[in-house]
Scaffold this motif. Sequence first.
Motif, PDB file in Angstrom:
ATOM      1  N   MET A   1       0.883  -1.073   0.103  1.00 46.74           N
ATOM      2  CA  MET A   1       0.118   0.149   0.119  1.00 46.74           C
ATOM      3  C   MET A   1       0.808   1.032   0.000  1.00 46.74           C
ATOM      4  SD  MET A   1      -3.301   1.209   0.100  1.00 46.74           S
ATOM      5  CE  MET A   1      -4.188   0.108   0.734  1.00 46.74           C
ATOM      6  N   LYS A   2       0.624   1.966  -0.902  1.00 48.33           N
ATOM      7  CA  LYS A   2       1.301   3.384  -0.815  1.00 48.33           C
ATOM      8  C   LYS A   2       0.426   4.583   0.081  1.00 48.33           C
ATOM      9  CE  LYS A   2       2.875   3.211  -5.649  1.00 48.33           C
ATOM     10  NZ  LYS A   2       2.689   4.001  -7.077  1.00 48.33           N
ATOM     11  N   TYR A   3       1.248   5.278   0.468  1.00 46.83           N
ATOM     12  CA  TYR A   3       0.639   6.320   1.512  1.00 46.83           C
ATOM     13  C   TYR A   3       0.981   7.725   1.143  1.00 46.83           C
ATOM     14  CZ  TYR A   3      -0.802   2.740   4.562  1.00 46.83           C
ATOM     15  OH  TYR A   3      -1.522   1.603   5.010  1.00 46.83           O
ATOM     16  N   PHE A   4       0.462   8.742   1.307  1.00 50.08           N
ATOM     17  CA  PHE A   4       0.663  10.146   0.709  1.00 50.08           C
ATOM     18  C   PHE A   4       0.461  11.034   1.836  1.00 50.08           C
ATOM     19  CE2 PHE A   4      -0.632   7.150  -2.448  1.00 50.08           C
ATOM     20  CZ  PHE A   4       0.442   7.486  -3.635  1.00 50.08           C
ATOM     21  N   GLY A   5       1.135  11.936   2.295  1.00 46.98           N
ATOM     22  CA  GLY A   5       0.991  12.888   3.316  1.00 46.98           C
ATOM     23  C   GLY A   5       0.823  14.452   2.852  1.00 46.98           C
ATOM     24  N   GLY A   6       0.153  14.920   3.911  1.00 46.46           N
ATOM     25  CA  GLY A   6       0.009  16.524   3.573  1.00 46.46           C
ATOM     26  C   GLY A   6       0.320  17.091   5.079  1.00 46.46           C
TER      27      GLY A   6
ATOM     28  N   ILE B   1      -3.033   9.763   3.911  1.00 46.00           N
ATOM     29  CA  ILE B   1      -4.005   8.858   3.024  1.00 46.00           C
ATOM     30  C   ILE B   1      -3.649   7.690   2.092  1.00 46.00           C
ATOM     31  CG2 ILE B   1      -5.599  11.026   2.762  1.00 46.00           C
ATOM     32  CD1 ILE B   1      -4.727  11.257  -0.115  1.00 46.00           C
ATOM     33  N   ASP B   2      -4.324   6.613   1.951  1.00 43.07           N
ATOM     34  CA  ASP B   2      -3.549   5.778   1.211  1.00 43.07           C
ATOM     35  C   ASP B   2      -3.938   5.948  -0.267  1.00 43.07           C
ATOM     36  OD1 ASP B   2      -6.429   5.144   0.545  1.00 43.07           O
ATOM     37  OD2 ASP B   2      -6.317   3.540   2.357  1.00 43.07           O
ATOM     38  N   GLU B   3      -3.546   4.827  -1.079  1.00 45.35           N
ATOM     39  CA  GLU B   3      -3.797   5.092  -2.636  1.00 45.35           C
ATOM     40  C   GLU B   3      -5.214   5.303  -2.963  1.00 45.35           C
ATOM     41  OE1 GLU B   3      -2.956   0.441  -3.594  1.00 45.35           O
ATOM     42  OE2 GLU B   3      -1.303   1.683  -2.982  1.00 45.35           O
TER      43      GLU B   3
ATOM     44  N   PHE C   1      -3.308  16.350  -3.117  1.00 44.59           N
ATOM     45  CA  PHE C   1      -2.190  16.831  -4.170  1.00 44.59           C
ATOM     46  C   PHE C   1      -1.076  15.863  -4.164  1.00 44.59           C
ATOM     47  CE2 PHE C   1      -3.903  21.273  -4.020  1.00 44.59           C
ATOM     48  CZ  PHE C   1      -4.470  21.379  -5.265  1.00 44.59           C
ATOM     49  N   ALA C   2      -0.697  15.311  -2.930  1.00 39.63           N
ATOM     50  CA  ALA C   2       0.378  14.518  -2.907  1.00 39.63           C
ATOM     51  C   ALA C   2       0.154  13.281  -3.592  1.00 39.63           C
ATOM     52  CB  ALA C   2       0.953  14.167  -1.343  1.00 39.63           C
ATOM     53  N   ARG C   3      -1.225  12.643  -3.495  1.00 36.75           N
ATOM     54  CA  ARG C   3      -1.654  11.291  -4.091  1.00 36.75           C
ATOM     55  C   ARG C   3      -1.598  11.565  -5.587  1.00 36.75           C
ATOM     56  NH1 ARG C   3      -6.704   8.408  -5.083  1.00 36.75           N
ATOM     57  NH2 ARG C   3      -7.946   9.993  -5.016  1.00 36.75           N
ATOM     58  N   ILE C   4      -2.095  12.738  -6.159  1.00 43.26           N
ATOM     59  CA  ILE C   4      -2.210  13.064  -7.524  1.00 43.26           C
ATOM     60  C   ILE C   4      -0.932  12.894  -8.077  1.00 43.26           C
ATOM     61  CG2 ILE C   4      -2.787  14.591  -9.128  1.00 43.26           C
ATOM     62  CD1 ILE C   4      -5.182  15.631  -7.298  1.00 43.26           C
TER      63      ILE C   4
END
Length: 263
Positions: free
Chosen positions: A1-6, A19-21, A256-259
Motif C-alpha cells: 500500500m502506498k501512503y501520501f502525506g500532507g 491518506i492511502d492510494e 495533491f500528494a496522491r495525485i
Amino acid sequence: MKYFGGCDAGSTYTKCVIIDENGKIAASVITRSRINPVLSAQGALDEAVKQIPELKSAEDLTYLVGTGYGRNKVPFADENISEISCHAMGVHVSDSEVKAIIDIGGQDVKGIAIDKDGTVLNFAMNDKCAAGTGRFFESMANAFEMNLEEFSNLSLTAKNTIPITAQCTVFAESEVISLVGEGKPMEEIAAGIQLSVAKRCFVMAKKAGATDSITLTGGCAKNDGLKKAIEKVLKIKVVDLPIDPQLMGALGAAEFARIKGNN
C-alpha cells in the motif's frame, strides 16, 4: 500500500493527514504549533506516522506536500503548495457539492471559490489586521476568562446582541472589558463579538462567489456561535463538513500528494 502525506504548518496549529492510494484517511494529527515550524512539522509527522504500522518515518511516504504558514519548513516535503489551493482541494474531496469557503486561520481570513475539479476559481484575503482571526477569538475568550468552546456556547444563549464597534483586536478587547465592567450581560457581549467577525467575513464570502451555501474551514469552523452569526449576516446556509474542518489544508495537501505521486 502506498501512503501520501500532507502537512499544514499553521501559525497556531500544525495539522498532518496521511491518506492511502485510494484516498482514504489513514492517520491525522492536530497539534499546537511551536515557535520553530520545523519542529512543529516534524512532531506532527512523527505522530501521524506512528498511526500506520507499515511506516517507520515520513521518508517512507510515497509523496509529501507541505502547506500553510510554514510550508517551506516541512521536513522531507517533495513540494510546497499554498494553503488556499489545499483548503479548496480538501473541501472538494470532503464534499464536492460545496463551492465556497471561508477559511479563518490564526492570522488571516480568506474567502475561496472552488472550481468543479477542486482547484481555486478565485479568492480574497484579509491579512492586514488580526481582527476576526483565530488569535482574535483567543484574545476575546481570554478576556472572558473562558476557553474557546465555552465562549462559543455562551454566545448561543444570548437573547439580544450588544454591538462591538472596535475593529482592532487591542481596542476590541478593551471595549469588551469595559462592557463587562459596566455589568452588561456577558452572553450578549459574546454574541456581539461573533456578529462583528461575521460582518468582516461578508466581503470575503461575496468575493468567493457564495450564493446559496458556504462552509467554514480552520479551527474557528468549530465555533458554533460564529457559524450562527455568519448564517444570519450572509443569509445562506453554512454546510458542516464530514471531516474535521481544521484538517482541510492538510487533507488537500495529501490529496495533491496522491495525485502527483501517482503520475
